[in-house]
Design an enzyme around this catalytic site. Structure first.
Site, PDB file in Angstrom:
ATOM      1  N   ASN A  32       0.822  -1.221   0.000  1.00 30.94           N
ATOM      2  CA  ASN A  32       0.000   0.000   0.000  1.00 30.94           C
ATOM      3  C   ASN A  32       0.854   1.268   0.000  1.00 30.94           C
ATOM      4  O   ASN A  32       0.329   2.368   0.135  1.00 30.94           O
ATOM      5  CB  ASN A  32      -0.974   0.004   1.194  1.00 30.94           C
ATOM      6  CG  ASN A  32      -0.256   0.164   2.525  1.00 30.94           C
ATOM      7  OD1 ASN A  32       0.984   0.164   2.580  1.00 30.94           O
ATOM      8  ND2 ASN A  32      -1.009   0.304   3.608  1.00 30.94           N
ATOM      9  N   ALA A  74       4.370  -5.015   6.678  1.00 30.86           N
ATOM     10  CA  ALA A  74       4.210  -4.895   8.129  1.00 30.86           C
ATOM     11  C   ALA A  74       4.246  -3.434   8.538  1.00 30.86           C
ATOM     12  O   ALA A  74       4.741  -2.579   7.797  1.00 30.86           O
ATOM     13  CB  ALA A  74       5.340  -5.638   8.853  1.00 30.86           C
ATOM     14  N   GLN A  75       3.726  -3.196   9.711  1.00 33.71           N
ATOM     15  CA  GLN A  75       4.006  -1.966  10.439  1.00 33.71           C
ATOM     16  C   GLN A  75       5.343  -2.276  11.102  1.00 33.71           C
ATOM     17  O   GLN A  75       5.401  -3.067  12.034  1.00 33.71           O
ATOM     18  CB  GLN A  75       2.859  -1.735  11.438  1.00 33.71           C
ATOM     19  CG  GLN A  75       2.887  -0.455  12.201  1.00 33.71           C
ATOM     20  CD  GLN A  75       4.161  -0.211  12.982  1.00 33.71           C
ATOM     21  OE1 GLN A  75       5.003   0.592  12.565  1.00 33.71           O
ATOM     22  NE2 GLN A  75       4.341  -0.900  14.085  1.00 33.71           N
ATOM     23  N   SER A 116      10.953 -11.087  13.532  1.00 31.47           N
ATOM     24  CA  SER A 116      11.987 -10.180  14.017  1.00 31.47           C
ATOM     25  C   SER A 116      12.802 -10.785  15.152  1.00 31.47           C
ATOM     26  O   SER A 116      12.334 -10.858  16.295  1.00 31.47           O
ATOM     27  CB  SER A 116      11.295  -8.894  14.480  1.00 31.47           C
ATOM     28  OG  SER A 116      12.165  -8.129  15.261  1.00 31.47           O
ATOM     29  N   TYR A 141       5.406  -4.194  19.038  1.00 36.88           N
ATOM     30  CA  TYR A 141       5.855  -4.675  17.724  1.00 36.88           C
ATOM     31  C   TYR A 141       6.369  -6.117  17.814  1.00 36.88           C
ATOM     32  O   TYR A 141       5.986  -6.973  17.013  1.00 36.88           O
ATOM     33  CB  TYR A 141       6.935  -3.731  17.185  1.00 36.88           C
ATOM     34  CG  TYR A 141       7.666  -4.261  15.967  1.00 36.88           C
ATOM     35  CD1 TYR A 141       7.071  -4.253  14.707  1.00 36.88           C
ATOM     36  CD2 TYR A 141       8.965  -4.769  16.078  1.00 36.88           C
ATOM     37  CE1 TYR A 141       7.751  -4.748  13.600  1.00 36.88           C
ATOM     38  CE2 TYR A 141       9.641  -5.260  14.978  1.00 36.88           C
ATOM     39  CZ  TYR A 141       9.035  -5.251  13.742  1.00 36.88           C
ATOM     40  OH  TYR A 141       9.707  -5.745  12.653  1.00 36.88           O
TER      41      TYR A 141
HETATM   42  N1  LIG Z   1      14.525  -3.932   8.747  1.00 36.67           N
HETATM   43  C1  LIG Z   1      14.855  -4.834   9.654  1.00 36.67           C
HETATM   44  O1  LIG Z   1      15.963  -4.797  10.211  1.00 36.67           O
HETATM   45  C2  LIG Z   1      13.895  -5.941  10.019  1.00 36.67           C
HETATM   46  C3  LIG Z   1      14.255  -6.816  11.047  1.00 36.67           C
HETATM   47  C4  LIG Z   1      13.381  -7.852  11.381  1.00 36.67           C
HETATM   48  C5  LIG Z   1      12.192  -8.027  10.696  1.00 36.67           C
HETATM   49  N2  LIG Z   1      11.847  -7.134   9.711  1.00 36.67           N
HETATM   50  C6  LIG Z   1      10.580  -7.371   9.008  1.00 36.67           C
HETATM   51  O2  LIG Z   1      10.857  -7.391   7.610  1.00 36.67           O
HETATM   52  C7  LIG Z   1       9.739  -6.851   6.888  1.00 36.67           C
HETATM   53  C8  LIG Z   1      10.200  -5.724   5.976  1.00 36.67           C
HETATM   54  O3  LIG Z   1      10.754  -4.675   6.777  1.00 36.67           O
HETATM   55  P1  LIG Z   1      11.475  -3.404   6.133  1.00 36.67           P
HETATM   56  O4  LIG Z   1      12.560  -2.987   7.040  1.00 36.67           O
HETATM   57  O5  LIG Z   1      11.766  -3.671   4.707  1.00 36.67           O
HETATM   58  O6  LIG Z   1      10.319  -2.306   6.283  1.00 36.67           O
HETATM   59  P2  LIG Z   1       9.589  -1.416   5.191  1.00 36.67           P
HETATM   60  O7  LIG Z   1       8.729  -0.463   5.967  1.00 36.67           O
HETATM   61  O8  LIG Z   1      10.573  -0.854   4.220  1.00 36.67           O
HETATM   62  O9  LIG Z   1       8.692  -2.481   4.423  1.00 36.67           O
HETATM   63  C9  LIG Z   1       7.368  -2.792   4.783  1.00 36.67           C
HETATM   64  C10 LIG Z   1       6.510  -2.674   3.542  1.00 36.67           C
HETATM   65  O10 LIG Z   1       5.174  -3.053   3.882  1.00 36.67           O
HETATM   66  C11 LIG Z   1       4.286  -2.118   3.297  1.00 36.67           C
HETATM   67  N3  LIG Z   1       3.064  -2.073   4.092  1.00 36.67           N
HETATM   68  C12 LIG Z   1       2.932  -1.634   5.375  1.00 36.67           C
HETATM   69  N4  LIG Z   1       1.669  -1.763   5.786  1.00 36.67           N
HETATM   70  C13 LIG Z   1       0.977  -2.317   4.751  1.00 36.67           C
HETATM   71  C14 LIG Z   1      -0.382  -2.688   4.573  1.00 36.67           C
HETATM   72  N5  LIG Z   1      -1.296  -2.511   5.549  1.00 36.67           N
HETATM   73  N6  LIG Z   1      -0.759  -3.209   3.376  1.00 36.67           N
HETATM   74  C15 LIG Z   1       0.161  -3.384   2.386  1.00 36.67           C
HETATM   75  N7  LIG Z   1       1.463  -3.049   2.509  1.00 36.67           N
HETATM   76  C16 LIG Z   1       1.862  -2.524   3.681  1.00 36.67           C
HETATM   77  C17 LIG Z   1       5.027  -0.807   3.302  1.00 36.67           C
HETATM   78  O11 LIG Z   1       4.544   0.150   2.360  1.00 36.67           O
HETATM   79  C18 LIG Z   1       6.455  -1.255   2.981  1.00 36.67           C
HETATM   80  O12 LIG Z   1       6.702  -1.269   1.593  1.00 36.67           O
HETATM   81  C19 LIG Z   1       8.719  -6.447   7.945  1.00 36.67           C
HETATM   82  O13 LIG Z   1       7.807  -7.518   8.088  1.00 36.67           O
HETATM   83  C20 LIG Z   1       9.536  -6.283   9.200  1.00 36.67           C
HETATM   84  O14 LIG Z   1       8.762  -6.499  10.360  1.00 36.67           O
HETATM   85  C21 LIG Z   1      12.668  -6.107   9.368  1.00 36.67           C
END
Ligand SMILES: NC(=O)c1ccc[n+]([C@@H]2O[C@H](COP(=O)([O-])OP(=O)(O)OC[C@H]3O[C@@H](n4cnc5c(N)ncnc54)[C@H](O)[C@@H]3O)[C@@H](O)[C@H]2O)c1
Length: 303
Positions: A32, A74-75, A116, A141
């Site tokens: 989104n 994710a949020q 996570s 979270y």
């Molecule tokens: N970045 C990290 O170090 C890390 C560590 C552990 C886990 N994660 C997990 O990895 C995943 C990606 O994280 P990231 O760092 O790339 O974050 P990010 O915010 O860049 O990516 C999340 C994506 O989900 C989309 N999104 C959010 N809410 C939505 C909804 N309701 N409907 C559709 N799309 C939606 C956002 O637009 C975004 O593109 C997440 O699930 C996060 O919890 C990330």
């Protein structure tokens, strides 16, 4: 293979989309654009700009008929989760339950889910943290991401399909948002580019597990054909201090800005790194990019 990637316009998801396309797979993205960007999505993938709670998703799943659903939407902010736990749970808990149900209904054979490692375990009782460490999140979270794990397992178990759950360390690399709350590499790089001083939380000697995003994408490629029923940490197995990050990044960027120490971040886990021997044994995965090389690739992408 037809693969639907949620969150594929985000930081980690967009690297996974590219890795799947490079292997010749057909990829549909659901995002989104809450924090993701259209420009992050490779043109060869089809982007559906919809919320994971949207009704439209039923038609998207039914017509694409994904063989694998990779759920990264994710949020992803601890801070937002603390301020609004209901919103956090709606996306990370309820949203994941919905994606898992849609995957099953569309006949997918596998769900891959991003959890996570940095938040589901809470304060580590021992280091490195193994997958059987008690689950004791200290944030909304961390709680909602673990709830997502349970929903994925429940849906897969009930329908008799496969799943792989990854618990990532702290990802860094190209396309990470420099304005986010996490991602110290991206934040420092953004400040250095702007010629502004970097604030190091506390004494900067806290150690976390920083993993290059390309290594995460590779784990997601391996999970297409292996690791069924696996819940695995994905990290480097080592801690890196914030002071070291500042130092390596400064050198790579030819930086002249100063660092200054701020107050420690309240509630922050001080030392944290993940044991990743399970991913090595079950998937043949281990990190291939060193911290220094990952920083170089990140800095190159900013040029
Ligand atoms: N970045 C990290 O170090 C890390 C560590 C552990 C886990 N994660 C997990 O990895 C995943 C990606 O994280 P990231 O760092 O790339 O974050 P990010 O915010 O860049 O990516 C999340 C994506 O989900 C989309 N999104 C959010 N809410 C939505 C909804 N309701 N409907 C559709 N799309 C939606 C956002 O637009 C975004 O593109 C997440 O699930 C996060 O919890 C990330």
């Amino acid at each position: 293979m037809r693969i639907l990637v949620t969150g594929g316009a985000g930081f980690i998801g967009s690297h996974i989309v590219e890795a799947y396309l490079a292997e010749g797979h057909e990829v549909a993205v659901v995002d989104n654009l809450a924090t993701g960007r259209r420009s992050n999505v490779d043109r060869r993938a089809t982007l559906h700009e919809v919320d994971i709670h949207s009704r439209e998703l039923e038609h998207i799943f039914a017509s694409f008929q994904p063989e694998v659903v990779n759920h990264h939407a994710a949020q992803a902010s601890v801070k937002v989760g603390q301020a609004d736990p209901v919103h956090d749970l709606e996306i990370n808990g309820g949203g994941t339950a919905r994606i898992a149900r849609l995957a099953v209904a569309a006949g997918a054979r596998k769900i891959i889910y991003a959890s996570s490692g940095g938040t589901v375990y809470g304060e580590p009782e021992c280091l490195p943290v193994t997958e059987d460490h008690p689950i004791a999140p200290r944030s909304n979270y961390g709680t909602s991401k673990y709830t997502g794990e349970l929903y994925v397992q429940l849906a897969a178990r009930t329908a008799g399909i496969a799943y792989t759950i990854f618990r990532y360390g702290n990802a860094f690399g190209p396309r990470q948002d420099p304005h986010g709350e996490a991602g110290v590499v991206a934040i420092f790089a953004g400040l250095m580019l702007a010629g502004r001083p970097c604030t190091i939380d506390g004494d900067g000697e806290q150690k976390k597990d920083y993993l290059y995003v390309g290594d995460i994408a590779r784990a997601n490629v391996l999970a297409l054909t292996a690791g069924d029923g696996l819940v695995a940490n994905i990290g480097t197995g080592e801690g890196t201090t914030v002071n070291h990050i500042f130092h390596v990044l400064s050198e790579a960027m030819g930086n002249t800005v100063e660092s200054r120490n701020g107050p420690p971040r309240p509630g922050d886990v001080r030392n944290f790194w993940l044991d990743c021997s399970l991913a090595k044994a079950k998937l043949g995965w281990q990190p291939a990019v060193s911290f220094e090389e990952g920083i170089r690739l990140t800095v190159d992408s900013l040029a």
